[in-house]
Design a protein around this motif. Structure first.
Motif, PDB file in Angstrom:
ATOM      1  N   ASP A   1      30.849  30.335  44.594  1.00  0.00           N
ATOM      2  CA  ASP A   1      30.456  31.616  45.616  1.00  0.00           C
ATOM      3  C   ASP A   1      30.510  32.814  44.892  1.00  0.00           C
ATOM      4  OD1 ASP A   1      33.216  32.061  45.300  1.00  0.00           O
ATOM      5  OD2 ASP A   1      33.768  31.155  47.110  1.00  0.00           O
ATOM      6  N   LEU A   2      30.307  34.142  45.927  1.00  0.00           N
ATOM      7  CA  LEU A   2      30.385  35.458  45.240  1.00  0.00           C
ATOM      8  C   LEU A   2      31.646  36.125  45.941  1.00  0.00           C
ATOM      9  CD1 LEU A   2      26.703  36.306  45.846  1.00  0.00           C
ATOM     10  CD2 LEU A   2      27.860  35.695  43.601  1.00  0.00           C
ATOM     11  N   SER A   3      32.582  35.346  45.791  1.00  0.00           N
ATOM     12  CA  SER A   3      34.083  35.883  46.196  1.00  0.00           C
ATOM     13  C   SER A   3      34.528  37.086  45.200  1.00  0.00           C
ATOM     14  CB  SER A   3      34.946  34.893  46.433  1.00  0.00           C
ATOM     15  OG  SER A   3      35.465  34.195  45.066  1.00  0.00           O
ATOM     16  N   PRO A   4      35.223  37.986  45.735  1.00  0.00           N
ATOM     17  CA  PRO A   4      35.677  39.086  44.889  1.00  0.00           C
ATOM     18  C   PRO A   4      36.384  38.416  43.619  1.00  0.00           C
ATOM     19  CG  PRO A   4      36.200  39.975  46.960  1.00  0.00           C
ATOM     20  CD  PRO A   4      35.744  38.412  47.080  1.00  0.00           C
ATOM     21  N   GLU A   5      37.482  37.503  43.670  1.00  0.00           N
ATOM     22  CA  GLU A   5      37.966  36.744  42.727  1.00  0.00           C
ATOM     23  C   GLU A   5      37.367  36.051  41.884  1.00  0.00           C
ATOM     24  OE1 GLU A   5      40.384  37.026  46.513  1.00  0.00           O
ATOM     25  OE2 GLU A   5      38.450  36.077  46.003  1.00  0.00           O
ATOM     26  N   ARG A   6      36.033  35.486  42.141  1.00  0.00           N
ATOM     27  CA  ARG A   6      35.317  34.607  41.432  1.00  0.00           C
ATOM     28  C   ARG A   6      34.458  35.750  40.470  1.00  0.00           C
ATOM     29  NH1 ARG A   6      34.164  29.345  41.112  1.00  0.00           N
ATOM     30  NH2 ARG A   6      34.692  29.226  43.385  1.00  0.00           N
ATOM     31  N   LEU A   7      34.104  36.761  41.109  1.00  0.00           N
ATOM     32  CA  LEU A   7      33.251  37.867  40.329  1.00  0.00           C
ATOM     33  C   LEU A   7      34.013  38.421  39.547  1.00  0.00           C
ATOM     34  CD1 LEU A   7      31.160  39.237  43.108  1.00  0.00           C
ATOM     35  CD2 LEU A   7      30.170  37.913  41.281  1.00  0.00           C
ATOM     36  N   LEU A   8      35.119  38.667  39.576  1.00  0.00           N
ATOM     37  CA  LEU A   8      35.909  39.450  38.717  1.00  0.00           C
ATOM     38  C   LEU A   8      36.369  38.539  37.533  1.00  0.00           C
ATOM     39  CD1 LEU A   8      38.332  41.505  41.227  1.00  0.00           C
ATOM     40  CD2 LEU A   8      36.215  42.406  39.589  1.00  0.00           C
ATOM     41  N   ALA A   9      36.744  37.189  37.927  1.00  0.00           N
ATOM     42  CA  ALA A   9      37.188  36.170  36.784  1.00  0.00           C
ATOM     43  C   ALA A   9      35.856  36.068  35.924  1.00  0.00           C
ATOM     44  CB  ALA A   9      37.430  35.141  37.090  1.00  0.00           C
ATOM     45  N   ALA A  10      34.729  36.009  36.555  1.00  0.00           N
ATOM     46  CA  ALA A  10      33.288  35.943  35.584  1.00  0.00           C
ATOM     47  C   ALA A  10      33.120  37.152  34.659  1.00  0.00           C
ATOM     48  CB  ALA A  10      32.142  35.841  36.576  1.00  0.00           C
ATOM     49  N   TYR A  11      33.376  38.467  35.382  1.00  0.00           N
ATOM     50  CA  TYR A  11      33.107  39.590  34.495  1.00  0.00           C
ATOM     51  C   TYR A  11      33.923  39.755  33.403  1.00  0.00           C
ATOM     52  CZ  TYR A  11      29.126  41.355  37.539  1.00  0.00           C
ATOM     53  OH  TYR A  11      27.979  41.460  38.058  1.00  0.00           O
ATOM     54  N   ARG A  12      35.138  39.554  33.595  1.00  0.00           N
ATOM     55  CA  ARG A  12      36.245  39.515  32.388  1.00  0.00           C
ATOM     56  C   ARG A  12      35.862  38.552  31.455  1.00  0.00           C
ATOM     57  NH1 ARG A  12      40.622  42.460  33.965  1.00  0.00           N
ATOM     58  NH2 ARG A  12      41.022  42.640  36.181  1.00  0.00           N
ATOM     59  N   ARG A  13      35.100  37.504  31.501  1.00  0.00           N
ATOM     60  CA  ARG A  13      34.576  36.752  30.427  1.00  0.00           C
ATOM     61  C   ARG A  13      33.174  37.292  29.976  1.00  0.00           C
ATOM     62  NH1 ARG A  13      35.643  30.730  31.419  1.00  0.00           N
ATOM     63  NH2 ARG A  13      34.510  30.774  29.390  1.00  0.00           N
ATOM     64  N   GLY A  14      32.579  38.151  30.430  1.00  0.00           N
ATOM     65  CA  GLY A  14      31.311  38.619  30.333  1.00  0.00           C
ATOM     66  C   GLY A  14      30.228  37.811  30.930  1.00  0.00           C
TER      67      GLY A  14
ATOM     68  N   MET B   1      37.228  47.682  47.069  1.00  0.00           N
ATOM     69  CA  MET B   1      38.084  47.415  46.454  1.00  0.00           C
ATOM     70  C   MET B   1      38.305  48.312  45.256  1.00  0.00           C
ATOM     71  SD  MET B   1      37.886  43.204  46.422  1.00  0.00           S
ATOM     72  CE  MET B   1      39.480  42.889  45.517  1.00  0.00           C
ATOM     73  N   GLY B   2      37.473  48.980  44.868  1.00  0.00           N
ATOM     74  CA  GLY B   2      37.510  50.063  43.917  1.00  0.00           C
ATOM     75  C   GLY B   2      36.868  49.626  42.315  1.00  0.00           C
ATOM     76  N   TYR B   3      36.196  48.355  42.349  1.00  0.00           N
ATOM     77  CA  TYR B   3      35.680  47.762  41.226  1.00  0.00           C
ATOM     78  C   TYR B   3      34.249  48.287  40.995  1.00  0.00           C
ATOM     79  CZ  TYR B   3      39.955  44.857  40.771  1.00  0.00           C
ATOM     80  OH  TYR B   3      41.153  44.641  40.742  1.00  0.00           O
ATOM     81  N   ALA B   4      33.381  48.210  41.862  1.00  0.00           N
ATOM     82  CA  ALA B   4      31.926  48.469  41.922  1.00  0.00           C
ATOM     83  C   ALA B   4      31.609  49.628  42.114  1.00  0.00           C
ATOM     84  CB  ALA B   4      31.179  47.462  42.815  1.00  0.00           C
TER      85      ALA B   4
ATOM     86  N   VAL C   1      29.724  47.134  37.750  1.00  0.00           N
ATOM     87  CA  VAL C   1      31.332  46.756  37.914  1.00  0.00           C
ATOM     88  C   VAL C   1      31.976  47.456  36.739  1.00  0.00           C
ATOM     89  CG1 VAL C   1      32.961  44.971  38.126  1.00  0.00           C
ATOM     90  CG2 VAL C   1      30.601  44.854  39.388  1.00  0.00           C
ATOM     91  N   ALA C   2      33.156  48.056  36.963  1.00  0.00           N
ATOM     92  CA  ALA C   2      34.144  48.675  35.943  1.00  0.00           C
ATOM     93  C   ALA C   2      35.425  47.885  35.993  1.00  0.00           C
ATOM     94  CB  ALA C   2      34.274  49.959  36.340  1.00  0.00           C
ATOM     95  N   LEU C   3      35.777  47.450  34.855  1.00  0.00           N
ATOM     96  CA  LEU C   3      36.920  46.691  34.478  1.00  0.00           C
ATOM     97  C   LEU C   3      37.395  47.232  33.155  1.00  0.00           C
ATOM     98  CD1 LEU C   3      35.995  43.009  35.471  1.00  0.00           C
ATOM     99  CD2 LEU C   3      37.526  44.357  36.436  1.00  0.00           C
ATOM    100  N   GLY C   4      38.778  47.927  33.258  1.00  0.00           N
ATOM    101  CA  GLY C   4      39.274  48.406  31.998  1.00  0.00           C
ATOM    102  C   GLY C   4      38.234  49.431  31.573  1.00  0.00           C
ATOM    103  N   GLY C   5      37.966  49.218  30.330  1.00  0.00           N
ATOM    104  CA  GLY C   5      37.103  50.295  29.612  1.00  0.00           C
ATOM    105  C   GLY C   5      35.618  49.841  29.340  1.00  0.00           C
ATOM    106  N   ALA C   6      35.328  48.775  30.322  1.00  0.00           N
ATOM    107  CA  ALA C   6      34.080  48.127  30.256  1.00  0.00           C
ATOM    108  C   ALA C   6      33.275  48.523  31.652  1.00  0.00           C
ATOM    109  CB  ALA C   6      33.851  46.638  29.825  1.00  0.00           C
ATOM    110  N   PHE C   7      32.161  48.939  31.472  1.00  0.00           N
ATOM    111  CA  PHE C   7      31.096  48.977  32.666  1.00  0.00           C
ATOM    112  C   PHE C   7      30.096  48.176  32.646  1.00  0.00           C
ATOM    113  CE2 PHE C   7      27.774  50.660  35.601  1.00  0.00           C
ATOM    114  CZ  PHE C   7      28.563  51.081  36.612  1.00  0.00           C
ATOM    115  N   PHE C   8      29.864  47.267  33.637  1.00  0.00           N
ATOM    116  CA  PHE C   8      28.795  46.325  33.618  1.00  0.00           C
ATOM    117  C   PHE C   8      27.889  46.718  34.508  1.00  0.00           C
ATOM    118  CE2 PHE C   8      33.002  44.203  32.851  1.00  0.00           C
ATOM    119  CZ  PHE C   8      32.860  43.348  31.923  1.00  0.00           C
ATOM    120  N   GLY C   9      26.765  47.313  33.817  1.00  0.00           N
ATOM    121  CA  GLY C   9      25.771  47.448  34.609  1.00  0.00           C
ATOM    122  C   GLY C   9      24.890  46.527  35.170  1.00  0.00           C
TER     123      GLY C   9
END
Length: 236
Positions: free
Chosen positions: A32-45, A128-131, A149-157
């Motif tokens: 699904d597109l839950s916040p938990e799954r999306l954030l887990a995905a982006y953290r791995r690129g 939630m402050g991520y996008a 989406v911004a995580l740490g020092g990375a922005f995912f356009g």
């Protein structure tokens, strides 16, 4: 097409080395597109890209298009646009509308995959402050912008749009100014395009991208403020 794996209920993904060569980077389906799954995905690129009625498809392309903030290329004509100071800027003021405009736009990536389920999911990440979104206005009308989406020092356009010449480029210059000031190291552009290459993006292998991501995604940026000058002329 070769068989692809299905994501688990625990927000896990297969190793990105198992992504298909064709279509380039297709890694897994389902979930699904839950916040938990999306954030887990982006953290791995890993990012979602699909069109209903498909299941959610998850991608990790090789090579990966990346813009390092220091490599932003501002052409002579774009500098002239900025000096004319004809655009107003804002941050996170019209997030959902930027997504809707990206969905209707043909600039850069094809935005037709941005359906209501995507808008709802990323708006939740925004709450939630991520996008985040960068907005460009002329005479009170939204004419360009981007979101990601911004995580740490990375922005995912994720996508950008333009309703008048140079508006999306102004949005990208504004984003880079904001991110550079906060210490961001990486802007993920996902898939190569001539438009992004003209602005300074280049390709990294998946391994190099993931190595860079691992160094940035968990950083804490003390000076991060999602603010921009009110007018584009202040960007130069």
């Amino acid at each position: 097409m070769a068989l692809i794996q299905h994501v688990s209920d625990a927000y896990g993904f297969p190793p990105t080395s198992e992504a298909l060569e064709y279509p380039n980077g297709l890694l897994a389906a389902g979930g699904d597109l839950s916040p938990e799954r999306l954030l887990a995905a982006y953290r791995r690129g890993i990012f979602p890209w699909f069109e209903a009625p498909q299941p959610v498809l998850w991608w990790s392309p090789d090579p990966r298009s990346v813009l390092l903030p220091a490599n932003l290329h501002v052409s002579r004509s774009l500098r002239k646009t900025l000096r004319r100071d004809e655009f107003d800027l804002s941050v996170d003021s019209h997030f959902a509308e930027v997504m809707r405009q990206c969905a209707a736009s043909r600039e850069g990536q094809d935005g037709t995959w941005i359906d209501q389920s995507m808008i709802d999911a990323y708006t939740q990440l925004h709450t939630m402050g991520y996008a985040h979104s960068i907005e460009v206005h002329r005479d009170g009308t939204l004419v360009g912008g981007l979101y990601g989406v911004a995580l740490g020092g990375a922005f995912f356009g994720e996508s950008m749009f333009s309703r008048t010449a140079d508006a999306s480029k102004v949005a990208l210059v504004a984003l880079v100014k904001l991110l550079s000031g906060a210490g961001f190291k990486l802007i993920d552009c996902q898939v190569e395009s001539e438009h992004l290459n003209s602005l300074g993006a280049s390709n990294l292998s998946r391994l190099d991208f993931e190595s860079l991501l691992a160094q940035t995604v968990n950083e804490t940026l003390a000076d991060l403020r999602w603010q921009l000058p009110a007018r584009c002329g202040a960007l130069i």
